[in-house]
Scaffold this motif. Sequence first.
Motif, short mmCIF file in Angstrom:
data_model
loop_
_atom_site.label_atom_id
_atom_site.label_comp_id
_atom_site.label_asym_id
_atom_site.label_seq_id
_atom_site.Cartn_x
_atom_site.Cartn_y
_atom_site.Cartn_z
N SER A 1 31.25 44.28 39.97
CA SER A 1 30.04 43.45 39.88
C SER A 1 30.07 42.47 38.71
O SER A 1 29.14 41.68 38.54
CB SER A 1 28.80 44.33 39.79
OG SER A 1 28.80 45.08 38.59
N LEU A 2 31.12 42.50 37.89
CA LEU A 2 31.20 41.59 36.74
C LEU A 2 31.26 40.13 37.21
O LEU A 2 31.97 39.81 38.16
CB LEU A 2 32.42 41.91 35.89
CG LEU A 2 32.43 43.24 35.15
CD1 LEU A 2 33.77 43.44 34.45
CD2 LEU A 2 31.29 43.34 34.15
N LEU B 1 40.90 46.16 41.87
CA LEU B 1 40.01 45.52 40.91
C LEU B 1 40.74 44.45 40.10
O LEU B 1 40.21 43.35 39.87
CB LEU B 1 39.41 46.56 39.97
CG LEU B 1 38.33 47.47 40.56
CD1 LEU B 1 37.98 48.59 39.59
CD2 LEU B 1 37.08 46.66 40.91
N ILE B 2 41.95 44.76 39.65
CA ILE B 2 42.73 43.79 38.88
C ILE B 2 42.96 42.53 39.71
O ILE B 2 42.75 41.40 39.24
CB ILE B 2 44.06 44.40 38.42
CG1 ILE B 2 43.82 45.51 37.40
CG2 ILE B 2 44.97 43.32 37.83
CD1 ILE B 2 45.05 46.33 37.09
N GLU B 3 43.40 42.72 40.94
CA GLU B 3 43.67 41.58 41.83
C GLU B 3 42.40 40.77 42.07
O GLU B 3 42.42 39.53 42.03
CB GLU B 3 44.23 42.09 43.16
CG GLU B 3 45.61 42.69 43.07
CD GLU B 3 46.70 41.64 43.21
OE1 GLU B 3 46.36 40.46 43.48
OE2 GLU B 3 47.88 42.00 43.05
N MET C 1 41.78 36.95 40.76
CA MET C 1 41.58 35.91 41.76
C MET C 1 40.28 35.15 41.51
O MET C 1 40.21 33.93 41.71
CB MET C 1 41.58 36.51 43.17
CG MET C 1 41.48 35.48 44.28
SD MET C 1 42.80 34.22 44.21
CE MET C 1 44.22 35.21 44.73
N ARG C 2 39.25 35.85 41.05
CA ARG C 2 38.00 35.17 40.72
C ARG C 2 38.19 34.17 39.59
O ARG C 2 37.68 33.04 39.63
CB ARG C 2 36.93 36.19 40.32
CG ARG C 2 36.24 36.85 41.49
CD ARG C 2 35.02 37.59 40.97
NE ARG C 2 34.85 38.84 41.68
CZ ARG C 2 34.16 39.87 41.22
NH1 ARG C 2 33.60 39.82 40.02
NH2 ARG C 2 34.02 40.96 41.93
N LEU C 3 38.91 34.59 38.54
CA LEU C 3 39.17 33.67 37.43
C LEU C 3 40.00 32.47 37.91
O LEU C 3 39.71 31.32 37.56
CB LEU C 3 39.91 34.39 36.31
CG LEU C 3 39.10 35.35 35.44
CD1 LEU C 3 40.00 35.98 34.37
CD2 LEU C 3 37.93 34.65 34.77
N HIS C 4 41.03 32.74 38.68
CA HIS C 4 41.88 31.68 39.21
C HIS C 4 41.07 30.70 40.06
O HIS C 4 41.18 29.47 39.91
CB HIS C 4 43.02 32.29 40.04
CG HIS C 4 43.78 31.30 40.86
ND1 HIS C 4 44.65 30.39 40.31
CD2 HIS C 4 43.80 31.08 42.21
CE1 HIS C 4 45.18 29.64 41.28
NE2 HIS C 4 44.68 30.04 42.42
N TRP D 1 40.06 23.59 32.52
CA TRP D 1 39.39 24.76 32.00
C TRP D 1 38.50 25.40 33.06
O TRP D 1 38.23 24.81 34.11
CB TRP D 1 38.58 24.42 30.74
CG TRP D 1 38.21 25.62 29.94
CD1 TRP D 1 36.96 26.09 29.69
CD2 TRP D 1 39.11 26.54 29.32
NE1 TRP D 1 37.02 27.25 28.95
CE2 TRP D 1 38.34 27.54 28.70
CE3 TRP D 1 40.50 26.61 29.23
CZ2 TRP D 1 38.91 28.61 28.01
CZ3 TRP D 1 41.06 27.67 28.54
CH2 TRP D 1 40.28 28.65 27.93
N PHE D 2 38.06 26.64 32.79
CA PHE D 2 37.33 27.47 33.75
C PHE D 2 35.85 27.11 33.84
O PHE D 2 35.20 27.43 34.83
CB PHE D 2 37.45 28.94 33.35
CG PHE D 2 38.86 29.43 33.25
CD1 PHE D 2 39.44 30.15 34.29
CD2 PHE D 2 39.64 29.18 32.13
CE1 PHE D 2 40.75 30.61 34.21
CE2 PHE D 2 40.95 29.65 32.03
CZ PHE D 2 41.50 30.36 33.08
#
Length: 365
Positions: free
Chosen positions: A140-141, A189-191, A195-198, A211-212
């Motif tokens: 949920s982060l 979770l790592i994946e 993927m969300r950051l990417h 930048w993000f």
Amino acid sequence: MGVSMIKPLSTNYLSSLTDDTGIFQHTKFGIPDRSKGYTSDDNARALIAAVMLNKRIRDKESLNLINTYLAFIHHAQNEDGSFRNFMDYNRLFIEKTGSEDCLGRCLWALGFTLSEPSVPHNVQNTCKYMINQALPHVRSLRSPRAMAYAIIGLTSMMQTENALRYKFPYPNMESDDPAFLPEAQIVSLIEELAMRLHTQYQSNKGESWQWFEDRITYGNAMLPWALFKASHFSNKEAFRQTAKESLDFLASITFAKEGYFKPVGSHGWLDRGGEAALYDEQPIEACEMLLACLEAYKTLGKETYREQASLCYEWFHGRNSRKESLIDAETGGCYDGIHASGLNLNQGSENIVSYCMAHEVMHNE
């Protein structure tokens, strides 16, 4: 003063900021300011520093610090696995649940502690139990930095042999706690977080803005660092490329043409299309940029990144915009940062912990 001339760190200054509850949040010129109490954020970072020190020193004092900081984080964890952050001097938490970043920082500290073989098994088991309790909250982060902290902690843990298995003293020992951490869930979770950051980066970047987000604020280097870590774990080239592009962009903003590190100032930050705030420069930014650059060097093998990491370390010792050392030669503490008018002579926990981490990584990796 060159890197090779810096004396080895001891636990003395960390110990002076720590009582039997945890590390104090703030100081008044190096003397603990009890009125400001404690935070899980600072105790999580202090746990990482203490584990690094213990790896090298292997003494009773550093192990005591590990136990104290881990006990604080354990106390901060709610029954549902979330974490409280702010505690007053009466040992009372003043909130029911801390921020997403707090949860991410705690996972970083727990995963890192679990990844270090020199840590006693009982400490590792406590970390595993607490990670297991926190996992339901990870998906949920939404805070980019919280996701980055969590990725770094979880990948560190997963890259350690037998990290998921509890080490009980007897083969048939029963326990109410789960004997294993859920590997498949952690991999997923790592994946997902990476993927969300990417995806956020791809959606937000522009021709002159890699930048993000539309603003560069605090903890910036954690984002590319996390994607480098995730790329090792998942071997996804997209993660690696996003990490490289974003770190190179951040470096173009934070390394002065005169040849020193100058982080974006906390009094104004940097908005897209604007100018970076000149001050305050904070030690945590130098530390985290150092860690990200070293990860880039390990991943890509380009010497430039190792040179940038060295510049981040030298920032603490006077290769900065003020040409002044942030390390107090008398106490071993680290000043709180660089103001427009000079050094901030307070010596709070975040800053000495940042210096400890930078020092240990540069001297012992």
